[in-house]
Write an enzyme that holds these catalytic residues in place. Structure first.
Site, PDB file in Angstrom:
ATOM      1  N   LYS A   1       0.833  -1.210   0.000  1.00 32.82           N
ATOM      2  CA  LYS A   1       0.000   0.000   0.000  1.00 32.82           C
ATOM      3  C   LYS A   1       0.864   1.254   0.000  1.00 32.82           C
ATOM      4  CE  LYS A   1      -3.887  -2.424   1.999  1.00 32.82           C
ATOM      5  NZ  LYS A   1      -4.600  -2.895   3.175  1.00 32.82           N
TER       6      LYS A   1
ATOM      7  N   GLN B   1      -4.881  -1.482   9.320  1.00 30.04           N
ATOM      8  CA  GLN B   1      -4.811  -2.833   8.755  1.00 30.04           C
ATOM      9  C   GLN B   1      -5.452  -3.845   9.706  1.00 30.04           C
ATOM     10  OE1 GLN B   1      -3.498  -3.566   5.605  1.00 30.04           O
ATOM     11  NE2 GLN B   1      -4.334  -5.583   5.997  1.00 30.04           N
TER      12      GLN B   1
ATOM     13  N   ASP C   1     -11.289   2.785   3.720  1.00 27.37           N
ATOM     14  CA  ASP C   1     -11.668   1.377   3.576  1.00 27.37           C
ATOM     15  C   ASP C   1     -13.186   1.232   3.479  1.00 27.37           C
ATOM     16  OD1 ASP C   1      -9.742  -0.580   3.318  1.00 27.37           O
ATOM     17  OD2 ASP C   1      -9.251  -0.628   5.454  1.00 27.37           O
TER      18      ASP C   1
END
Ligand code: NAP
Length: 284
Positions: free
Chosen positions: A52, A96, A119
């Site tokens: 990422k 994460q 997200d």
């Protein structure tokens, strides 16, 4: 024989567009910024985070990486999120998952400013998706929709079957296919006669986490088969939830693993960060 949907190539095209827009934004005085937070030593998560950060640099984003020790307390993590929520350089915050078990994932997700929740896991963003009135889409299902769009596959009017009903893939995937005017059926571990359902699909999206589970005899001749799974086969080799060889013979389009849905997930994260930065620009 199916046409293979090349996720790597489509991701590269989408990322080139993101890079161009980023250059324009930077010239206008705003560099999109993403903060990635990881807690603990999970090796798969560390690989995802590295990828990422690398992807951010490639499109010209600013990024910050917080690798926190396993024993980080909830209070410390929430304080970091609160600080990132206020930081004008940061437009997207990604924590994460999974988090170590002593941390409450739900509480942590809800602490992220919904406008920075790239997200799209915050209930506010989930609710907006349900209403069809959203800024961010969850990255993996949004990536699947992009693959369909770039491959010229029309969803409207099609019978779509989604196998898997997780909050991050199956459920939002079904919603997006319905919003694109597909007729959607969602299957899961308690579905009876699964093969009958999958064999009725014009578009089949599989996200269950079981190596090569969907075989050629379970799909319709000419179906579009999208494999979200990331599994290991009996030899430890990366594979999907779909048995590629038997489905390839029958499908009209199919995604490979690796090189199908995977490259699109990070791409959509970049897209969401760009959207977040652009909306900040509008607020100015
Ligand atoms: P998950 O949370 O474990 O959910 C799996 C879903 O599959 C559940 O809804 C489960 O049903 C269903 N299922 C399990 N066994 C089944 C069976 N035999 N028949 C029908 N349905 C079954 O998984 P996830 O997070 O959605 O991930 C699914 C897969 O996608 C994994 O391989 C994961 O690694 C991969 N993935 C890939 C990406 C990417 O970027 N490519 C991103 C996310 C996930 P119940 O609800 O009834 O238990």
């Amino acid at each position: 024989m199916a046409e293979i949907i090349n996720g790597k190539e489509i991701a590269a095209q989408v990322r080139a567009g993101i890079k161009e827009e980023t250059e324009r934004l930077i010239q206008a005085g705003l560099q999109p910024g993403l903060a990635v937070v990881i807690v603990g030593e999970d090796s798969a998560s560390q690989v995802y985070v590295r990828n990422k950060i690398k992807a951010c640099a490639e499109v010209g984003f600013y990024s910050e990486n917080y690798a926190l020790p396993e024993q980080t307390t909830e209070k410390e993590l929430l304080e970091l999120i609160a600080r990132l929520n206020q930081d004008p350089k940061i437009h997207g915050i990604l924590v994460q998952l999974p988090l170590p078990s002593h941390l409450d994932e739900n509480k942590v997700i809800l602490a992220i400013d919904p406008k920075k929740d790239v997200d799209a896991f915050h209930t506010e963003n989930v609710g907006k998706i349900m209403l069809g009135n959203y800024e961010f889409l969850p990255c993996t299902p949004a990536g699947v929709m992009k693959l369909l769009e770039y491959s010229g596959i029309e969803v409207a009017g099609k019978d779509c079957v989604v196998v898997g009903r997780s909050n991050i893939v199956g459920k939002p995937q079904a919603m997006l296919l319905m919003q694109a005017n597909g007729t959607v059926q969602i299957c899961h571990s308690r579905t009876r006669d699964l093969a009958k359902k999958t064999a009725a699909a014009d578009i089949l999206v599989v996200a269950i986490g079981k190596a090569k589970f969907i075989t050629g005899d379970m799909i319709k001749e000419g179906a579009v088969v999208i494999d979200v799974g990331m599994d290991r086969d009996e030899n430890g080799k990366l594979c999907g939830d779909v048995d590629f060889d038997s489905c390839f013979e029958k499908a009209s389009y199919i995604t490979p693993v690796p090189g199908g849905v995977g490259p699109m997930t990070i791409t959509m994260l970049l897209q969401n960060t760009l959207i977040a930065a652009k909306s900040k620009m509008k607020d100015k």
